[in-house]
Design a protein around this motif. Sequence first.
Motif, PDB file in Angstrom:
ATOM      1  N   PHE A 226      65.800  -9.554  25.718  1.00 12.23           N
ATOM      2  CA  PHE A 226      65.974  -9.797  27.152  1.00 12.23           C
ATOM      3  C   PHE A 226      65.857 -11.290  27.454  1.00 12.23           C
ATOM      4  O   PHE A 226      66.645 -11.842  28.225  1.00 12.23           O
ATOM      5  CB  PHE A 226      64.914  -9.015  27.935  1.00 12.23           C
ATOM      6  CG  PHE A 226      65.112  -7.532  27.921  1.00 12.23           C
ATOM      7  CD1 PHE A 226      65.834  -6.891  28.919  1.00 12.23           C
ATOM      8  CD2 PHE A 226      64.569  -6.759  26.905  1.00 12.23           C
ATOM      9  CE1 PHE A 226      66.008  -5.528  28.913  1.00 12.23           C
ATOM     10  CE2 PHE A 226      64.738  -5.385  26.885  1.00 12.23           C
ATOM     11  CZ  PHE A 226      65.466  -4.762  27.887  1.00 12.23           C
ATOM     12  N   LYS A 227      64.879 -11.945  26.843  1.00 15.32           N
ATOM     13  CA  LYS A 227      64.679 -13.381  27.051  1.00 15.32           C
ATOM     14  C   LYS A 227      65.875 -14.182  26.548  1.00 15.32           C
ATOM     15  O   LYS A 227      66.330 -15.136  27.207  1.00 15.32           O
ATOM     16  CB  LYS A 227      63.399 -13.823  26.338  1.00 15.32           C
ATOM     17  CG  LYS A 227      63.114 -15.319  26.392  1.00 15.32           C
ATOM     18  CD  LYS A 227      61.746 -15.610  25.796  1.00 15.32           C
ATOM     19  CE  LYS A 227      61.468 -17.099  25.712  1.00 15.32           C
ATOM     20  NZ  LYS A 227      62.115 -17.718  24.532  1.00 15.32           N
TER      21      LYS A 227
ATOM     22  N   PHE B  24      68.343 -11.247  41.120  1.00 14.88           N
ATOM     23  CA  PHE B  24      68.245 -10.324  39.982  1.00 14.88           C
ATOM     24  C   PHE B  24      67.827  -8.956  40.474  1.00 14.88           C
ATOM     25  O   PHE B  24      66.907  -8.832  41.290  1.00 14.88           O
ATOM     26  CB  PHE B  24      67.229 -10.827  38.952  1.00 14.88           C
ATOM     27  CG  PHE B  24      66.889  -9.797  37.912  1.00 14.88           C
ATOM     28  CD1 PHE B  24      67.834  -9.445  36.955  1.00 14.88           C
ATOM     29  CD2 PHE B  24      65.657  -9.171  37.890  1.00 14.88           C
ATOM     30  CE1 PHE B  24      67.539  -8.478  36.004  1.00 14.88           C
ATOM     31  CE2 PHE B  24      65.352  -8.213  36.947  1.00 14.88           C
ATOM     32  CZ  PHE B  24      66.305  -7.856  35.995  1.00 14.88           C
ATOM     33  N   ASP B  25      68.465  -7.902  39.948  1.00 16.17           N
ATOM     34  CA  ASP B  25      68.203  -6.541  40.406  1.00 16.17           C
ATOM     35  C   ASP B  25      67.811  -5.629  39.251  1.00 16.17           C
ATOM     36  O   ASP B  25      68.568  -5.469  38.287  1.00 16.17           O
ATOM     37  CB  ASP B  25      69.437  -5.969  41.099  1.00 16.17           C
ATOM     38  CG  ASP B  25      69.128  -4.723  41.911  1.00 16.17           C
ATOM     39  OD1 ASP B  25      68.718  -3.717  41.293  1.00 16.17           O
ATOM     40  OD2 ASP B  25      69.283  -4.749  43.139  1.00 16.17           O
ATOM     41  N   SER B  26      66.603  -5.049  39.360  1.00 18.66           N
ATOM     42  CA  SER B  26      66.209  -3.990  38.427  1.00 18.66           C
ATOM     43  C   SER B  26      65.617  -2.817  39.195  1.00 18.66           C
ATOM     44  O   SER B  26      64.690  -2.151  38.725  1.00 18.66           O
ATOM     45  CB  SER B  26      65.205  -4.518  37.390  1.00 18.66           C
ATOM     46  OG  SER B  26      64.026  -4.995  38.015  1.00 18.66           O
ATOM     47  N   GLN B  27      66.155  -2.577  40.397  1.00 22.88           N
ATOM     48  CA  GLN B  27      65.750  -1.435  41.205  1.00 22.88           C
ATOM     49  C   GLN B  27      66.305  -0.146  40.598  1.00 22.88           C
ATOM     50  O   GLN B  27      67.026  -0.166  39.607  1.00 22.88           O
ATOM     51  CB  GLN B  27      66.304  -1.556  42.618  1.00 22.88           C
ATOM     52  CG  GLN B  27      65.919  -2.783  43.410  1.00 22.88           C
ATOM     53  CD  GLN B  27      66.542  -2.732  44.781  1.00 22.88           C
ATOM     54  OE1 GLN B  27      65.977  -2.237  45.731  1.00 22.88           O
ATOM     55  NE2 GLN B  27      67.764  -3.236  44.875  1.00 22.88           N
ATOM     56  N   ILE B  28      66.022   0.983  41.279  1.00 24.96           N
ATOM     57  CA  ILE B  28      66.691   2.210  40.895  1.00 24.96           C
ATOM     58  C   ILE B  28      68.178   2.055  41.185  1.00 24.96           C
ATOM     59  O   ILE B  28      68.577   1.289  42.072  1.00 24.96           O
ATOM     60  CB  ILE B  28      66.109   3.440  41.619  1.00 24.96           C
ATOM     61  CG1 ILE B  28      66.353   3.348  43.137  1.00 24.96           C
ATOM     62  CG2 ILE B  28      64.638   3.609  41.315  1.00 24.96           C
ATOM     63  CD1 ILE B  28      65.996   4.621  43.877  1.00 24.96           C
TER      64      ILE B  28
ATOM     65  N   TYR C 154      72.462 -11.554  38.592  1.00 23.37           N
ATOM     66  CA  TYR C 154      72.154 -11.027  37.261  1.00 23.37           C
ATOM     67  C   TYR C 154      71.498  -9.679  37.488  1.00 23.37           C
ATOM     68  O   TYR C 154      70.598  -9.550  38.329  1.00 23.37           O
ATOM     69  CB  TYR C 154      71.217 -11.981  36.521  1.00 23.37           C
ATOM     70  CG  TYR C 154      70.981 -11.642  35.065  1.00 23.37           C
ATOM     71  CD1 TYR C 154      72.055 -11.542  34.171  1.00 23.37           C
ATOM     72  CD2 TYR C 154      69.700 -11.448  34.573  1.00 23.37           C
ATOM     73  CE1 TYR C 154      71.835 -11.257  32.834  1.00 23.37           C
ATOM     74  CE2 TYR C 154      69.475 -11.169  33.238  1.00 23.37           C
ATOM     75  CZ  TYR C 154      70.546 -11.074  32.372  1.00 23.37           C
ATOM     76  OH  TYR C 154      70.341 -10.784  31.050  1.00 23.37           O
ATOM     77  N   THR C 155      71.945  -8.647  36.775  1.00 22.53           N
ATOM     78  CA  THR C 155      71.497  -7.309  37.122  1.00 22.53           C
ATOM     79  C   THR C 155      71.343  -6.405  35.910  1.00 22.53           C
ATOM     80  O   THR C 155      72.029  -6.573  34.894  1.00 22.53           O
ATOM     81  CB  THR C 155      72.472  -6.645  38.119  1.00 22.53           C
ATOM     82  OG1 THR C 155      72.010  -5.329  38.440  1.00 22.53           O
ATOM     83  CG2 THR C 155      73.871  -6.553  37.543  1.00 22.53           C
ATOM     84  N   GLU C 156      70.438  -5.445  36.069  1.00 24.23           N
ATOM     85  CA  GLU C 156      70.354  -4.359  35.098  1.00 24.23           C
ATOM     86  C   GLU C 156      71.570  -3.458  35.274  1.00 24.23           C
ATOM     87  O   GLU C 156      72.358  -3.582  36.207  1.00 24.23           O
ATOM     88  CB  GLU C 156      69.053  -3.564  35.306  1.00 24.23           C
ATOM     89  CG  GLU C 156      67.893  -4.057  34.461  1.00 24.23           C
ATOM     90  CD  GLU C 156      68.063  -3.756  32.976  1.00 24.23           C
ATOM     91  OE1 GLU C 156      69.036  -3.057  32.609  1.00 24.23           O
ATOM     92  OE2 GLU C 156      67.240  -4.208  32.181  1.00 24.23           O
TER      93      GLU C 156
ATOM     94  N   MET D 143      60.550  -1.802  33.447  1.00 23.73           N
ATOM     95  CA  MET D 143      61.463  -2.732  32.793  1.00 23.73           C
ATOM     96  C   MET D 143      61.493  -4.080  33.489  1.00 23.73           C
ATOM     97  O   MET D 143      61.463  -5.134  32.846  1.00 23.73           O
ATOM     98  CB  MET D 143      62.872  -2.136  32.755  1.00 23.73           C
ATOM     99  CG  MET D 143      63.841  -2.879  31.859  1.00 23.73           C
ATOM    100  SD  MET D 143      63.429  -2.722  30.108  1.00 23.73           S
ATOM    101  CE  MET D 143      63.852  -1.009  29.836  1.00 23.73           C
ATOM    102  N   GLY D 144      61.544  -4.062  34.820  1.00 20.50           N
ATOM    103  CA  GLY D 144      61.599  -5.313  35.558  1.00 20.50           C
ATOM    104  C   GLY D 144      60.372  -6.172  35.324  1.00 20.50           C
ATOM    105  O   GLY D 144      60.467  -7.405  35.193  1.00 20.50           O
TER     106      GLY D 144
END
Length: 399
Positions: A348-349, A103-107, A126-128, A30-31
Amino acid sequence: MNAGTTQPDADKRARRHTVRIAMNGVTGRMGYRQHLVRSLLAIREQGGIDLGDGTAIWPEPLLVGRREHALLAIAEQHGLDPDTAVATDLDAVLADDSVDIYFDSQITLAREEAITKAIEAGKHVYTEKPTATSLAGALRLARLAAEAGVKHGVVQDKLFLPGLLKLKRLVDGGFFGRILSVRGEFGYWVFEGDWQPAQRPSWNYRAEDGGGIVVDMFPHWEYVLHELFGRVESVQALATTHIPQRWDEQGKPYEASADDAAYGIFQLAGGAIAQINSSWAVRVNREELVEFQVDGTEGSAVAGLRRCRAQHRSATPKPVWNPDLPATHRFREQWQEVPDNTEFDNGFKAQWELFLRHVVRGEPYTWDLMAGARGVQLAELGLRSSAEGRRLPVPELSL
C-alpha cells in the motif's frame, strides 16, 4: 497548488512539497491500518518521499468522517494536531483550497457520491476499490475525472506484494514459455460471529449494503490477471452464500444476503485460462491466504503474498499415477525458492508513493479510475454470469 509549494530552507522541514490529503474512512480497518499507519505515517517517519534533488514530498493527513471522537482518538494517538487534522464536514473539506487530494476508503455504497464531489471540487482522487456499485457509475467517475483534468488513482495493492512481484519477474523474463493456465486459491474461515467475533464487518455479508465476495475480490483478480498475464476476455462464475446466517457487531443474528464464495473461470487474451476460487467459508490448507499457480510450457511457479517457488521444465520430476502404492514424491520439496534480490516495502505504501510522485511531479501512473472501472465490470459480469449460468464476454472499455 499546495502540493507544488516549497518551504524555505530554514530548518529540517526545508525543501518539502507538502501535500494535504483528506482521508475519508480511516476509522475502518483498511483505511486506518494500511493507508494511514503503514503508508502515509510511515512515509512521514522516513522523512517524506525523497525526490532526489534535495526535496521531499511530505504528506499531511486530514482525517475525515462522521465519528469525531474516533478521529480525535486516532489523531492523538499518532501525534496529529486535532485542530487541523480532523474534520467531520466533507463539503467544507472539499471547499478548502489547501486540500490537494481526496482519498476514499468508506463503504462502497458511499464512495461514488463522495468521489464525484471531490472531482467537482477540483481535487485529485485516490480511492479504494470497487470505485462504484455499477459499471455505469465507475465509468462516469472516470469520465468526470478526465474532463476535470484531475489526477486519479485506484488502490491495486496486490501488484506490489513480494510474491507477485517475484512472479512478475518470472513472467517478464520469459521463464514460463507459453503460459497455459493460472489457478488461484483465496480465502479463509470468517467466524460467523455467534461464539467468536467475526474478522470482517457485517456489511460485507449484506448485498443491500454493498457486500459480497464477488464485488470485493473480482476487482482484485481483474488487475492481477490484466497486469501479469493478459486482459480478461470472458468470465464464467458461480457465486453462492455458504453461510446463510451470521451475527453482527452487536451480537444480533442477521440474514447473509450477499455471496460469501465465488468460483470463477476467466479466459485471457493470448489463450491462457485462469481459475480462481474465492471464499470466506474455507479453512486454510496452504502456505498463504492467497496462492496462484502458473503453469507454462517451460516452467511453473506458485506465488503467495510473500513467497514464490518455481519449477523449470528441466527439473520437473516424472510422477506416475498408481493408487495401489503410497506416494514417494515429496512434491513441495521439488520446487526452488525464487530469491527476493531486493527489499520489498509495504504494498500500500509503495503505491501511495507512486501516486504522490504522480501528483507532484507528473510521473507516469497507470492504475487510474479506468482501471478501477475494469474491476467493477468484471464483478458485475461475474454476478450476471452466476445468475444466468453461462459464460459472458468481457468487452473492452473506453471513455
